[in-house]
Design a protein around this motif. Structure first.
Motif, short mmCIF file in Angstrom:
data_model
loop_
_atom_site.label_atom_id
_atom_site.label_comp_id
_atom_site.label_asym_id
_atom_site.label_seq_id
_atom_site.Cartn_x
_atom_site.Cartn_y
_atom_site.Cartn_z
N ASP A 20 -69.66 2.18 10.15
CA ASP A 20 -68.56 2.39 9.21
C ASP A 20 -67.49 1.30 9.28
N GLU A 21 -67.08 0.91 10.48
CA GLU A 21 -65.98 -0.05 10.59
C GLU A 21 -66.39 -1.45 10.13
N ASP A 22 -67.63 -1.85 10.40
CA ASP A 22 -68.11 -3.13 9.89
C ASP A 22 -68.27 -3.07 8.37
N HIS A 23 -68.67 -1.91 7.86
CA HIS A 23 -68.81 -1.74 6.41
C HIS A 23 -67.45 -1.88 5.72
N ILE A 24 -66.41 -1.34 6.33
CA ILE A 24 -65.06 -1.48 5.77
C ILE A 24 -64.66 -2.95 5.75
N ARG A 25 -64.95 -3.67 6.82
CA ARG A 25 -64.67 -5.11 6.85
C ARG A 25 -65.42 -5.82 5.72
N ASP A 26 -66.69 -5.46 5.53
CA ASP A 26 -67.48 -6.05 4.46
C ASP A 26 -66.88 -5.77 3.08
N MET A 27 -66.39 -4.54 2.88
CA MET A 27 -65.78 -4.19 1.60
C MET A 27 -64.50 -4.99 1.35
N ILE A 28 -63.72 -5.22 2.41
CA ILE A 28 -62.51 -6.04 2.27
C ILE A 28 -62.89 -7.45 1.84
N GLU A 29 -63.90 -8.02 2.48
CA GLU A 29 -64.35 -9.37 2.14
C GLU A 29 -64.82 -9.44 0.69
N GLN A 30 -65.57 -8.45 0.25
CA GLN A 30 -66.05 -8.45 -1.13
C GLN A 30 -64.88 -8.38 -2.12
N LEU A 31 -63.90 -7.55 -1.83
CA LEU A 31 -62.74 -7.44 -2.71
C LEU A 31 -61.95 -8.74 -2.75
N LEU A 32 -61.74 -9.35 -1.60
CA LEU A 32 -60.94 -10.58 -1.55
C LEU A 32 -61.57 -11.72 -2.33
N PHE A 33 -62.89 -11.85 -2.27
CA PHE A 33 -63.54 -13.01 -2.85
C PHE A 33 -64.31 -12.72 -4.13
N THR A 34 -63.97 -11.62 -4.78
CA THR A 34 -64.48 -11.33 -6.11
C THR A 34 -63.36 -11.62 -7.09
N ASN A 35 -63.67 -12.36 -8.13
CA ASN A 35 -62.68 -12.63 -9.18
C ASN A 35 -62.69 -11.49 -10.18
N SER A 108 -58.24 3.27 14.35
CA SER A 108 -58.44 1.99 15.04
C SER A 108 -57.87 0.85 14.20
N LYS A 109 -57.25 -0.09 14.91
CA LYS A 109 -56.61 -1.23 14.26
C LYS A 109 -57.53 -2.43 14.31
N ALA A 110 -57.43 -3.26 13.27
CA ALA A 110 -58.28 -4.45 13.20
C ALA A 110 -57.52 -5.60 12.57
N THR A 111 -57.84 -6.79 13.00
CA THR A 111 -57.34 -8.03 12.40
C THR A 111 -58.55 -8.86 12.07
N GLU A 112 -58.73 -9.16 10.80
CA GLU A 112 -59.88 -9.93 10.34
C GLU A 112 -59.39 -11.17 9.61
N THR A 113 -60.02 -12.30 9.86
CA THR A 113 -59.71 -13.54 9.15
C THR A 113 -60.94 -13.96 8.37
N PHE A 114 -60.73 -14.21 7.09
CA PHE A 114 -61.79 -14.61 6.19
C PHE A 114 -61.50 -16.04 5.72
N VAL A 115 -62.52 -16.88 5.71
CA VAL A 115 -62.33 -18.29 5.34
C VAL A 115 -63.33 -18.64 4.25
N ARG A 116 -62.85 -19.34 3.23
CA ARG A 116 -63.72 -19.85 2.17
C ARG A 116 -63.35 -21.30 1.90
N ASN A 117 -64.37 -22.14 1.75
CA ASN A 117 -64.17 -23.52 1.37
C ASN A 117 -64.38 -23.65 -0.13
N ALA A 118 -63.71 -24.62 -0.74
CA ALA A 118 -63.82 -24.80 -2.18
C ALA A 118 -65.21 -25.23 -2.59
N ALA A 119 -65.88 -25.96 -1.76
CA ALA A 119 -67.21 -26.47 -2.12
C ALA A 119 -68.29 -25.43 -1.99
#
Length: 119
Positions: A20-35, A108-119
């Motif tokens: 569940d907690e990794d799935h929540i992280r995955d959902m955050i990433e999908q939301l952040l990098f979907t236009n 539970s608390k979490a800090t996640e950093t997501f990185v995307r390059n322009a290329a």
């Protein structure tokens, strides 16, 4: 169990799953990098952060994107997470997003950093 993101196969040849907690992280990433506009039945889903990589940097743009991104996270994932902080920085053509949150169900608390390059 939840389907892992990005979708791939596990060692048995089945669709990989995650907790569940990794799935929540995955959902955050999908939301952040979907236009917005990329999802057929949810045209306003997403944050628009990827557009920031190519936009001219300004404090006003950063504030506006931070505000809209926080609103998106609260709208789509607010029942799962308690958003504590969100930091967005752009260095050259690299977008860094740090999300600090607590999982509502477990506390539970979490800090996640997501990185995307322009290329």
């Amino acid at each position: 169990m939840n389907i892992d993101y990005p979708i791939h196969f596990d060692s048995r040849g089945h669709t990989a799953s995650t907790g569940d907690e990794d799935h929540i992280r995955d959902m955050i990433e999908q939301l952040l990098f979907t236009n917005p506009g990329e999802r057929v039945n949810q045209p306003d889903f997403g944050s628009g952060l990827l557009q920031m990589v190519f936009a001219p940097n300004s404090p006003e743009l950063a504030s506006a994107l931070q505000f809209t991104t926080q609103a998106s996270l609260q709208r789509y994932l607010g029942d799962l997470i308690d958003l504590r902080d969100l930091r967005v920085t752009v260095e050259d053509a690299k977008l860094n997003v740090t999300v600090i949150y607590a999982v509502r169900r477990t506390g539970s608390k979490a800090t996640e950093t997501f990185v995307r390059n322009a290329a």
